[in-house]
Design a protein around this motif. Structure first.
Motif, PDB file in Angstrom:
ATOM      1  N   ASP A 435     -16.425  -2.883  36.802  1.00 47.41           N
ATOM      2  CA  ASP A 435     -15.937  -4.429  37.187  1.00 47.41           C
ATOM      3  C   ASP A 435     -16.289  -5.115  36.241  1.00 47.41           C
ATOM      4  N   PHE A 438     -12.687  -5.111  35.822  1.00 46.02           N
ATOM      5  CA  PHE A 438     -11.147  -5.905  36.838  1.00 46.02           C
ATOM      6  C   PHE A 438     -11.774  -7.788  36.548  1.00 46.02           C
ATOM      7  N   GLY A 442      -8.075  -7.382  36.562  1.00 49.49           N
ATOM      8  CA  GLY A 442      -8.215  -7.047  37.203  1.00 49.49           C
ATOM      9  C   GLY A 442      -6.631  -7.470  38.483  1.00 49.49           C
ATOM     10  N   PHE A 457      -6.347   2.707  42.003  1.00 44.43           N
ATOM     11  CA  PHE A 457      -7.450   1.893  41.101  1.00 44.43           C
ATOM     12  C   PHE A 457      -9.019   2.073  41.765  1.00 44.43           C
ATOM     13  N   LEU A 459     -11.879   1.194  40.995  1.00 45.35           N
ATOM     14  CA  LEU A 459     -13.615   0.407  40.363  1.00 45.35           C
ATOM     15  C   LEU A 459     -15.082   0.587  40.911  1.00 45.35           C
ATOM     16  N   ASP A 461     -18.408  -0.044  40.608  1.00 47.14           N
ATOM     17  CA  ASP A 461     -18.906  -2.070  40.014  1.00 47.14           C
ATOM     18  C   ASP A 461     -20.374  -1.566  40.131  1.00 47.14           C
ATOM     19  N   VAL A 527      -6.761   0.273  46.321  1.00 45.51           N
ATOM     20  CA  VAL A 527      -8.436   0.205  45.860  1.00 45.51           C
ATOM     21  C   VAL A 527      -9.599   0.495  46.196  1.00 45.51           C
ATOM     22  N   SER A 529     -13.813   0.884  45.663  1.00 39.20           N
ATOM     23  CA  SER A 529     -14.745   0.161  44.959  1.00 39.20           C
ATOM     24  C   SER A 529     -15.806   0.891  44.884  1.00 39.20           C
TER      25      SER A 529
END
Length: 563
Positions: A435, A438, A442, A457, A459, A461, A527, A529
């Motif tokens: 993150d 990002f 990002g 992507f 990510l 976090d 994406v 996360s």
């Protein structure tokens, strides 16, 4: 003049120019618009545009080109060019400047270096292998071929282009886009001395392969040499895809060297009669834990630049040709008579302390990725704890690229680099970033959406600059933290921000496989996360207690490349 530039680039095989438009570079974009054989891509930030050019180049597509306007625009490109310089990546930077008539006269964004103005030539000379300010239109006839030739040696070349010079009439038509267009090939090295040392080696040989193998696309030649020597092979962290994939010595692969690498590499080198470095300078990141053992084993090198450690070095500007000559010299009657297949060295892992807090564990996430990502997937990894975990745990894919920027380690590099690589190769690309990365760059996810690029992507976090948190805990007694963030929900947030983007949040390991399948099935960007924790220690040797014993049991990650 700009028509000549884009024509020459297209004739040289360049298909894309990456940049951010602006007053003092808009003429270049205008020239590109009227050509069918070159595409100007608009990034959100010049650092990312430079990373796009870098990723395009690392993909094997040829020289990446970045364009930036004057002032803050060109300054934003400097860190990206610094990465390309440190990692010896061929890139051409076209930098707009204010008109020459206003040099030193208070022009907006004046970087002429005159009368107290900032000196762009001095600045960009520090992050390039070639820098020239073009002050007449005719200068481009020599400057552009010189810049391209310099970039091919490994690193960025920069042309500073005042706006009035860009608009000037060159005075003659461009013929097929070629001026002084003879290709200057790299001189092949004489492998004689190195062949003699390898031929006389009495015992096993270990090869450590580096980033020049990728730059010169010498993967097949490296594998033929490895097979001839019956050697085991390791790679430096930023060259994971050059060896150890099926068909490229996977049964003899030792993994990655250095601070994020596998301890078995040092064991193998210590047992060797000779260590051969191929296309790497062996930075501290790549050679951590190896200095002592390399000091006791005869070490030789072949590549475009001598390593940072003492060894016998053979210069090779073109590894494809030079490795082919070396293998030929070691074949037939010249075949080494005393080398032997080395004893088995199990792939060992660094063992971070167990962590039982909230979030998905790094290694568990990499195991899911290893199961799900198909052959041909390109992987681009960013800096930080999750980057170290991907380098250590996640194998490259068969026929895929695995890119990480360790020259400068700039956070957020992966977002732009993945876009450049995807334009070049057209394959599914997976970004692995935290993150923190990002939040820096990002928003290039929007660029991927704009161009409908097949990039997923991932990510991770952990609500922190987690590697900095680990340093605070390890070296400063965990008395405070400057590096933790407030909570965020990146997957859900990006879904709301960007209509049409497949964007999901995962907070449990059991959800990750299905989410990945859904993301990979999307023909455009996607994406995911993943909730994880800043308090988990990554596989990074500098953070681990000296008494930590490497884990040496067999497991599936001993297969260096999957699918």
């Amino acid at each position: 003049m700009v028509d000549h530039i884009v024509g020459h680039l297209a004739a040289s095989g360049v298909s894309h120019i990456f940049g951010v438009d602006g007053a003092n570079i808009e003429d270049l974009y205008d020239a590109a618009h009227f050509r069918d054989d070159i595409t100007a891509v608009l990034a959100k930030h010049e650092f990312s545009a430079a990373a796009m050019a870098d990723g395009y180049s690392r993909s094997g597509a040829g020289i990446g080109v970045v364009a930036a306007t004057s002032g803050g625009g060109c300054l934003n490109a400097v860190p990206g060019l610094g990465e390309s310089l440190a990692s010896r990546v061929p890139v051409l930077a076209l930098i707009g400047q204010a008109p020459t008539a206003l040099d030193g006269r208070g022009a907006f964004q004046d970087t002429s270096g005159r009368n107290g103005a900032m000196d762009a030539h001095a600045l960009f000379s520090a992050v390039s292998v070639y820098c020239r300010r073009v002050v007449t239109a005719r200068d481009i006839l020599t400057a552009l071929p010189e810049a391209l030739a310099a970039a091919r040696t490994g690193g960025p070349a920069v042309l500073l282009l005042p706006k009035d010079i860009q608009q000037a009439d060159l005075g003659e038509p461009v013929t097929n886009g070629k001026v002084n267009g003879m290709h200057v090939g790299a001189q092949l090295s004489d492998p004689g001395a190195l062949a003699t040392a390898l031929r006389e080696a009495a015992g096993p040989i270990t090869i450590i392969a580096g980033e020049q193998v990728a730059r010169d696309d010498a993967r097949a030649e490296l594998e033929r040499l490895r097979a001839t020597l019956r050697a085991r092979i390791a790679t430096v962290p930023d060259a994971k895809d050059v060896a150890g994939t099926p068909g490229l010595g996977s049964s003899s692969a030792l993994g990655v060297s250095g601070v994020m690498g596998h301890p078995g590499v040092a064991t193998a080198v210590a047992r060797s009669a000779l260590c051969l470095l191929v296309g790497t300078r062996m930075t501290v990141t790549a050679r951590a834990g190896l200095d002592d053992v390399l000091g006791t084993v005869p070490t030789y090198s072949i590549g475009s630049a001598a390593p940072y450690l003492p060894c016998t070095h053979v210069h090779a500007g073109d590894l494809r040709g030079s490795l082919a000559l070396l293998t030929q010299a070691l074949s037939g009657n010249g075949r080494p008579a005393h080398v032997r297949v080395p004893d088995t060295v199990l792939r060992s892992e660094l063992r971070p302390p167990p962590y039982h807090g909230p979030g998905v564990r790094y290694r568990d996430a990499m195991a899911v990725l290893d199961d799900v990502l198909p052959a041909g997937t390109d992987i681009v990894v960013d800096a930080g704890n999750i980057g170290a975990s991907a380098i250590h745990y996640l194998p490259a894919r068969r026929d895929g690229r695995f890119v990480v920027a360790l020259g400068m380690g700039g956070m957020g590099y992966s977002f732009g680099a993945a876009i450049g690589m995807t334009f070049a190769r057209g394959a599914r690309t997976v970004v692995i970033a935290g993150d923190g990365s990002f939040f820096m760059h990002g928003m290039e996810i929007h660029t991927a959406l704009q161009y409908r690029l097949p990039i997923t992507f991932l990510l991770f976090d952990n609500h922190a600059h987690a590697m900095c948190v680990t340093r605070e805990q390890t070296f400063y007694g965990d008395r405070y933290s400057y590096n933790r963030f407030g909570p965020s929900h990146l997957g859900n947030g990006l879904a709301a921000m960007f209509p049409g983007l497949t964007s999901l949040g995962v907070d449990d390991l059991g959800q990750l496989s299905a989410a990945l399948q859904l993301a990979l099935d999307d023909d455009g960007p996607s994406v995911i996360s993943v909730e994880c924790s800043a308090d988990e220690i990554p596989p990074f040797a500098a953070f681990l207690n000296r008494s930590t014993t490497p884990h040496t049991e067999e497991n599936r990650t001993h297969v260096t490349a999957r699918a």
